[in-house]
Scaffold this motif. Structure first.
Motif, PDB file in Angstrom:
ATOM      1  N   PRO A   1       0.838  -1.210   0.000  1.00  0.00           N
ATOM      2  CA  PRO A   1       0.000   0.000   0.000  1.00  0.00           C
ATOM      3  C   PRO A   1       0.865   1.249   0.000  1.00  0.00           C
ATOM      4  CG  PRO A   1      -0.757  -1.586   1.648  1.00  0.00           C
ATOM      5  CD  PRO A   1       0.551  -2.103   1.144  1.00  0.00           C
ATOM      6  N   GLY A   2       0.505   2.199  -0.828  1.00  0.00           N
ATOM      7  CA  GLY A   2       1.244   3.441  -0.903  1.00  0.00           C
ATOM      8  C   GLY A   2       2.396   3.442  -1.876  1.00  0.00           C
ATOM      9  N   TYR A   3       2.666   2.296  -2.537  1.00  0.00           N
ATOM     10  CA  TYR A   3       3.770   2.251  -3.503  1.00  0.00           C
ATOM     11  C   TYR A   3       3.401   3.051  -4.744  1.00  0.00           C
ATOM     12  CZ  TYR A   3       7.048   0.563  -7.006  1.00  0.00           C
ATOM     13  OH  TYR A   3       7.985   0.487  -8.004  1.00  0.00           O
TER      14      TYR A   3
END
Length: 259
Positions: free
Chosen positions: A56-58
Motif C-alpha cells: 500500500p502506498g507504492y
C-alpha cells in the motif's frame, strides 16, 4: 415536565463531546497497548516477504529524464566491460535482480554560533518659537509646559544567543536490495529491507533510491553515496526500544502543555 435551561443543555453537549473525544483518544492508544500486552513473553514478529510494488502506498518513480546514453559495450566482442564472467554480466540489470548496497557513513559535525546585538536610540524635540503662538500653549497644554522640552524619548534593546552542535555518526552496513523499476533513461529504482531479531529486540533496515547502472561495481555492489533520492532508515523495536521512549502520558503532556 422539567426542562433544562439552554445553558445546561449546551454544557451537557460539550461534556458529551469532550467525553467522546477522550474515549476515541483512549481507544486509539489502547490498540497498541492491547497488542503489546498480547505479546508479553514473545519475540517481536517478523514481517512476511512481499512484493514491494504491491505494498500500500507504492508509487512508481517519475523523474525528468535525459536522453538515453549508448551502450559502452563493443559490438562483436566476446568480453563485455564490467563482466565477471566471460559470457555473462553478473551485475543487476533488470527488474527483480538483486544487488548489494554498501552503507559506510562516517559523519562528524561541530558548529558553534554566538550572536550579540545592541541598539540605543534617543529623540528630542522642542518648539520655542512658532509664529508667536507658542505663548498660547498653556491654553491647550498644562500650565507647566516647557516649549524648549516638548518631546524626549529614549529606547534600547539587547539580544544575546548561543548555539552549539556536536554530532558524530559511524554506520557500517550492507544490505541486499531489489531492482523494482527501470526508468526510461536506463537508471534503476531499488528498494531493500532487512529485519534482524536478537532475543526480544528487532532491528529494521530499509533503503530505497535511484542508481545508475554504471555505478554498480563488478562485485554487483553500489555505494550509498551513489544513490540519488536515497532514503536510508535504521531503527528498531522491542524491549530496549520501548524503554528509550517516553511514556504515552508524558508524550501527550509534552504535546498539549503550552509552557
Amino acid at each position: 415536565m422539567y426542562s433544562f435551561p439552554r445553558n445546561t443543555k449546551s454544557m451537557t453537549k460539550t461534556a458529551l463531546l469532550a467525553t467522546g473525544l477522550s474515549l476515541v483518544t483512549l481507544l486509539s492508544g489502547c490498540g497498541n497497548v492491547v497488542d503489546r500486552v498480547s505479546r508479553i513473553g514473545e519475540e517481536p514478529p517478523m514481517a512476511d516477504i512481499q512484493n514491494p510494488t504491491a505494498q500500500p502506498g507504492y508509487k512508481p518513480v517519475s523523474l525528468p529524464m535525459p536522453a538515453p546514453t549508448s551502450d559502452s559495450r563493443q559490438p562483436a566482442s566476446l568480453w563485455r566491460q564490467g563482466s565477471r564472467a566471460f559470457f555473462k554480466d553478473q551485475r543487476a540489470g533488470r527488474v527483480g535482480d538483486i544487488l548489494t548496497v554498501v552503507i559506510e557513513i562516517k559523519d562528524q559535525a561541530r558548529l558553534n554560533n554566538a550572536t550579540t546585538t545592541a541598539r540605543d536610540g534617543s529623540n528630542s524635540a522642542d518648539l520655542p518659537n512658532f509664529l508667536g503662538y507658542e505663548t498660547l500653549l498653556h491654553k491647550v497644554l498644562p500650565d507647566a509646559v516647557n516649549p524648549n522640552a516638548l518631546v524626549q524619548a529614549d529606547s534600547g534593546s539587547n539580544t544575546s544567543g548561543t548555539g552549539t552542535i556536536n554530532r558524530t555518526e559511524d554506520i557500517q552496513l550492507r544490505i541486499a536490495a531489489l531492482v523494482t523499476q527501470v526508468l526510461p533513461n536506463g537508471n534503476f529504482v531499488l528498494q531493500g529491507s532487512q529485519q534482524v531479531r536478537v532475543n526480544y529486540e528487532m532491528r529494521d533496515l530499509r533503503v530505497t533510491g535511484v542508481i545508475r547502472p554504471e555505478d554498480i561495481s563488478s562485485l554487483n555492489e553500489v555505494s550509498y553515496d551513489k544513490i540519488a533520492e536515497a532514503r536510508i532508515s535504521y531503527g528498531g523495536k522491542g524491549t530496549s526500544s520501548d524503554l528509550q521512549q517516553p511514556r504515552y502520558g508524558q508524550q501527550l503532556y509534552d504535546v498539549l502543555f503550552p509552557f
